[in-house]
Design a protein around this motif. Structure first.
Motif, PDB file in Angstrom:
ATOM      1  N   PRO A  11      30.213  18.803 -12.282  1.00  0.00           N
ATOM      2  CA  PRO A  11      31.507  19.389 -12.629  1.00  0.00           C
ATOM      3  C   PRO A  11      32.665  18.585 -12.026  1.00  0.00           C
ATOM      4  O   PRO A  11      32.562  18.045 -10.921  1.00  0.00           O
ATOM      5  CB  PRO A  11      31.445  20.793 -12.002  1.00  0.00           C
ATOM      6  N   ARG A  12      33.759  18.515 -12.771  1.00  0.00           N
ATOM      7  CA  ARG A  12      34.933  17.794 -12.295  1.00  0.00           C
ATOM      8  C   ARG A  12      36.171  18.253 -13.048  1.00  0.00           C
ATOM      9  O   ARG A  12      36.078  18.770 -14.138  1.00  0.00           O
ATOM     10  CB  ARG A  12      34.755  16.297 -12.436  1.00  0.00           C
ATOM     11  N   ALA A  14      38.439  20.723 -12.822  1.00  0.00           N
ATOM     12  CA  ALA A  14      38.519  22.106 -13.304  1.00  0.00           C
ATOM     13  C   ALA A  14      39.947  22.398 -13.752  1.00  0.00           C
ATOM     14  O   ALA A  14      40.911  21.947 -13.129  1.00  0.00           O
ATOM     15  CB  ALA A  14      38.097  23.071 -12.203  1.00  0.00           C
ATOM     16  N   LYS A  15      40.075  23.144 -14.822  1.00  0.00           N
ATOM     17  CA  LYS A  15      41.401  23.460 -15.365  1.00  0.00           C
ATOM     18  C   LYS A  15      42.162  24.479 -14.519  1.00  0.00           C
ATOM     19  O   LYS A  15      43.380  24.538 -14.550  1.00  0.00           O
ATOM     20  CB  LYS A  15      41.254  23.970 -16.788  1.00  0.00           C
ATOM     21  N   ARG A  82      40.255  21.015  -7.024  1.00  0.00           N
ATOM     22  CA  ARG A  82      39.792  21.043  -8.416  1.00  0.00           C
ATOM     23  C   ARG A  82      40.022  19.750  -9.186  1.00  0.00           C
ATOM     24  O   ARG A  82      39.441  19.546 -10.234  1.00  0.00           O
ATOM     25  CB  ARG A  82      40.433  22.208  -9.152  1.00  0.00           C
ATOM     26  N   MET A  86      33.267  17.839  -8.128  1.00  0.00           N
ATOM     27  CA  MET A  86      32.737  18.851  -7.230  1.00  0.00           C
ATOM     28  C   MET A  86      31.841  18.144  -6.212  1.00  0.00           C
ATOM     29  O   MET A  86      30.959  17.370  -6.588  1.00  0.00           O
ATOM     30  CB  MET A  86      31.898  19.867  -8.001  1.00  0.00           C
ATOM     31  N   LYS A 158      31.323  29.911  -6.319  1.00  0.00           N
ATOM     32  CA  LYS A 158      31.612  29.082  -7.486  1.00  0.00           C
ATOM     33  C   LYS A 158      32.670  28.030  -7.155  1.00  0.00           C
ATOM     34  O   LYS A 158      33.614  28.299  -6.420  1.00  0.00           O
ATOM     35  CB  LYS A 158      32.094  29.987  -8.621  1.00  0.00           C
ATOM     36  N   TRP A 159      32.509  26.843  -7.720  1.00  0.00           N
ATOM     37  CA  TRP A 159      33.473  25.753  -7.553  1.00  0.00           C
ATOM     38  C   TRP A 159      34.463  25.784  -8.700  1.00  0.00           C
ATOM     39  O   TRP A 159      34.059  26.023  -9.839  1.00  0.00           O
ATOM     40  CB  TRP A 159      32.751  24.403  -7.522  1.00  0.00           C
TER      41      TRP A 159
END
Length: 174
Positions: A11-12, A14-15, A82, A86, A158-159
């Motif tokens: 994951p990367r 994040a909005k 964010r 992650m 959660k990330w």
């Protein structure tokens, strides 16, 4: 052929949620007496490992009043950024310019519950008084349970996680 996204499973960017790196940088610069020379996440290495690292110095005119609160704040802050990848291996915390404080970050990490007592940590306090800590946040390998990674990921949730506030009176004049 090299793709632009070699690790789509990480994951990367994040909005929403957490905080941006710029917001964290502003918080870190607001802590009088601490000078952060590094606060950044990493891009995936050849194994797809990402982490987050902090390096800071303590002004000799100040002292850290609550090292456990500092470690909690830094680990949770790393998990909350964010606009990057992650972290999936460790959060590294390096403290230079320890002076007479001799804060052993491994012991502090144990007290904070991020490091299992007696775990295999490669850091502590060196002969020059510098201290470092690896907080494992990986939960996919065979040794991640004994290093605390599984429990730490559960603790973080959660990330990206919620952005923590800077603890009050964390660093005070001597």
């Amino acid at each position: 052929m090299l793709t632009s996204n070699p690790y789509p499973e990480i994951p990367r960017f994040a909005k929403s949620g957490g905080q941006t790196q710029a917001e964290l940088d502003a918080k870190l610069s607001s802590i009088e007496g601490l000078n952060f020379t590094e606060a950044a996440g990493s891009k995936p290495n050849v194994k797809g490992n990402t982490g987050y690292g902090f390096r800071f110095e303590l002004d000799p005119a100040y002292r850290i009043t609550d090292p456990v609160a500092l470690v909690d704040f830094l680990v949770e802050s790393a998990w909350s950024v964010r606009d990057g990848y992650m972290p999936n291996t460790t959060v590294e915390i390096r403290f230079t310019g320890v002076h007479a404080d001799q804060i052993d970050l491994v012991t502090v990490g144990e007290e904070a519950g991020w490091v299992p007592p007696g775990s295999l940590s490669k850091f502590g306090v060196d002969e020059g008084g510098h201290s470092a800590l690896s907080v494992w946040i990986s939960n996919t390998g065979s040794r991640d349970f004994e290093r605390g990674g599984v429990a730490n990921r559960e603790r973080l949730g959660k990330w990206p996680g919620d952005a923590p506030d800077v603890p009050k009176n964390l660093v005070v004049p001597r």
